[in-house]
Design an enzyme around this catalytic site. Sequence first.
Site, PDB file in Angstrom:
ATOM      1  N   GLY A  93      36.096  35.959  36.307  1.00 25.97           N
ATOM      2  CA  GLY A  93      35.137  34.861  36.368  1.00 25.97           C
ATOM      3  C   GLY A  93      33.834  35.296  37.006  1.00 25.97           C
ATOM      4  O   GLY A  93      33.457  36.469  36.958  1.00 25.97           O
ATOM      5  N   SER A  94      33.165  34.362  37.634  1.00 23.35           N
ATOM      6  CA  SER A  94      31.845  34.615  38.199  1.00 23.35           C
ATOM      7  C   SER A  94      31.950  35.296  39.560  1.00 23.35           C
ATOM      8  O   SER A  94      32.951  35.163  40.274  1.00 23.35           O
ATOM      9  CB  SER A  94      31.073  33.302  38.346  1.00 23.35           C
ATOM     10  OG  SER A  94      31.655  32.498  39.363  1.00 23.35           O
TER      11      SER A  94
ATOM     12  N   VAL B 216      32.488  32.788  42.672  1.00 23.52           N
ATOM     13  CA  VAL B 216      33.876  32.352  42.842  1.00 23.52           C
ATOM     14  C   VAL B 216      34.748  33.539  43.245  1.00 23.52           C
ATOM     15  O   VAL B 216      35.675  33.407  44.054  1.00 23.52           O
ATOM     16  CB  VAL B 216      34.404  31.691  41.554  1.00 23.52           C
ATOM     17  CG1 VAL B 216      35.879  31.308  41.709  1.00 23.52           C
ATOM     18  CG2 VAL B 216      33.581  30.455  41.217  1.00 23.52           C
ATOM     19  N   GLY B 217      34.435  34.707  42.706  1.00 27.15           N
ATOM     20  CA  GLY B 217      35.173  35.910  43.086  1.00 27.15           C
ATOM     21  C   GLY B 217      35.085  36.186  44.575  1.00 27.15           C
ATOM     22  O   GLY B 217      36.061  36.604  45.209  1.00 27.15           O
TER      23      GLY B 217
ATOM     24  N   GLU C 170      37.541  40.967  37.567  1.00 28.73           N
ATOM     25  CA  GLU C 170      36.616  41.311  36.491  1.00 28.73           C
ATOM     26  C   GLU C 170      35.526  40.240  36.522  1.00 28.73           C
ATOM     27  O   GLU C 170      35.763  39.094  36.155  1.00 28.73           O
ATOM     28  CB  GLU C 170      37.334  41.335  35.145  1.00 28.73           C
ATOM     29  CG  GLU C 170      36.476  41.810  33.990  1.00 28.73           C
ATOM     30  CD  GLU C 170      37.250  41.869  32.691  1.00 28.73           C
ATOM     31  OE1 GLU C 170      36.784  41.266  31.697  1.00 28.73           O
ATOM     32  OE2 GLU C 170      38.316  42.519  32.658  1.00 28.73           O
TER      33      GLU C 170
ATOM     34  N   CYS D  13      30.844  37.842  29.708  1.00 30.36           N
ATOM     35  CA  CYS D  13      30.497  38.747  30.796  1.00 30.36           C
ATOM     36  C   CYS D  13      30.006  40.092  30.269  1.00 30.36           C
ATOM     37  O   CYS D  13      29.313  40.826  30.972  1.00 30.36           O
ATOM     38  CB  CYS D  13      31.676  38.946  31.742  1.00 30.36           C
ATOM     39  SG  CYS D  13      33.194  39.497  30.945  1.00 30.36           S
TER      40      CYS D  13
END
Length: 491
Positions: A240-241, A244-245, A262, A296
């Site tokens: 994800g982004s 948020v990661g 990722e 992405c």
Amino acid sequence: MSASIYKDEAGNLVVPCLIDGKPVIQPSTRNFPVYVAAEERVLHHGQTATPELAARAIASAGEVFKTYKRTPVDERYHLLLKAADILESKVEEGANRQSTETSATKTFSLFNAKQLPKICREIAGAMKATLAGEITPTLTGNHQMVFKESVGAVLLVMPWNGALALPCRGISAALAAGCTVVLKASELCPWTHYFLVETFLEAGFPPGSVNMIMSERTEAPAVTEAIVSHPSLAKIEFIGSAPVGKQIGAVAAKYLKPVIMELGDQSPLIVLDDADLEKAARDAIAGCVACHGQLCFGTERIIVQRGVKDKFYDLLRAALANAPPMGAAVTKFYAERAKGWVDEAVQKGAEFLAGKSEWTGPASFTPSILINLPKDCYLYDNEGFCPTMFVVEVDTDEEAIVEANSRDGGLSASVYTTNWERGLNMSKSLDFGNVQINLQTNQVEATGPVTGWKASGYGSGFGRYSIEEFIHLKTVAFGPTGIDQLSNSQQ
């Protein structure tokens, strides 16, 4: 398997959580709407798990792991092949769910759905060799064996843009390694993610080996922490982004749980002065507009050498005029935010080389290419996640490398040249886990690996590389028992 759309006590259509092979239908107070953004309508509802329900899901996976990890590798192999066969027979159903929930084109969704059996079969084919142990030499003369063992129950936090392929990769790899799974489905496509979970269970994987929970955004931190903090959880995979990661990474660190990620990127496409310019232009546009730019790996920067820029710009304009259908953004909010970033860049001095910024639907706007992008606008340094890219002009190969490496991310880059040696030499200096020569930035092979460098994450996916993320190495050393000495003394 029963249908994955149910009704709650109020008669609403809901996609429930799934634990131990059974749907867990909660009261309607736990519902959140799932929209078809392109049509501005509610499709159905998902149901936010309580922290207690999330803990129950990981506890179930942890309990099933105790027996599943001892499942013979050959049995897992055949179960994965069975899952591949089922997924192949349900390509249309999977594609329909993804395109309906995420507003992606049917072409894009069909392409994703057709990858699922390939992903399963590639992981199945790689698992036996990947899980083979070793007998290693020692300095002491003793014997030493290295075993590859399953890490345990894992949490997969999966996105909505690769709604089929990415969860399939994670689930397949974890099950191949002998792990069990809790899939935290995206709140934007729970019906699509449910399709994968029920398919693996239909293939014969035991109830509890793949559980699914979900949450609307406001409650996601508490739900996620309930799983991460649970003693049964062994590892996390997040796609994800970066924002948020960072949050998930902080929670994982709090409980000393390993995590692979990722994350996003501002993937550059480098056009050298000996490139096939028409192919480079066509691939740049395709890589930019796919899934409304919400990938992405999507092409967001073009780095072109000045000697060919004028001809290349003409080809870019022509390619954009013939751009393939791109669908809509997954939500109206995402579309409004992304268009706002494009408009901000233009207000601060960027110019349209081609295209414009106009609404084409409730959650979609026209694709475009920008030049003279100012450094103080959002798009200059950040992932736009929209069908807009910008061009940077350079003179030399060295300048192209410096520009490509100048952003935080390092997921994917492409180099266009008719000289493979030149492209290969450049690839060695690019700080990206994935470099394509004369291929789009979103090129991915089921054999893997896909690896994020720098702020694009850590860990690798696809094929045997995915399986390796879910195994521990265990060393067993053998000291002398004294039996040989005793036998010799009795002779």
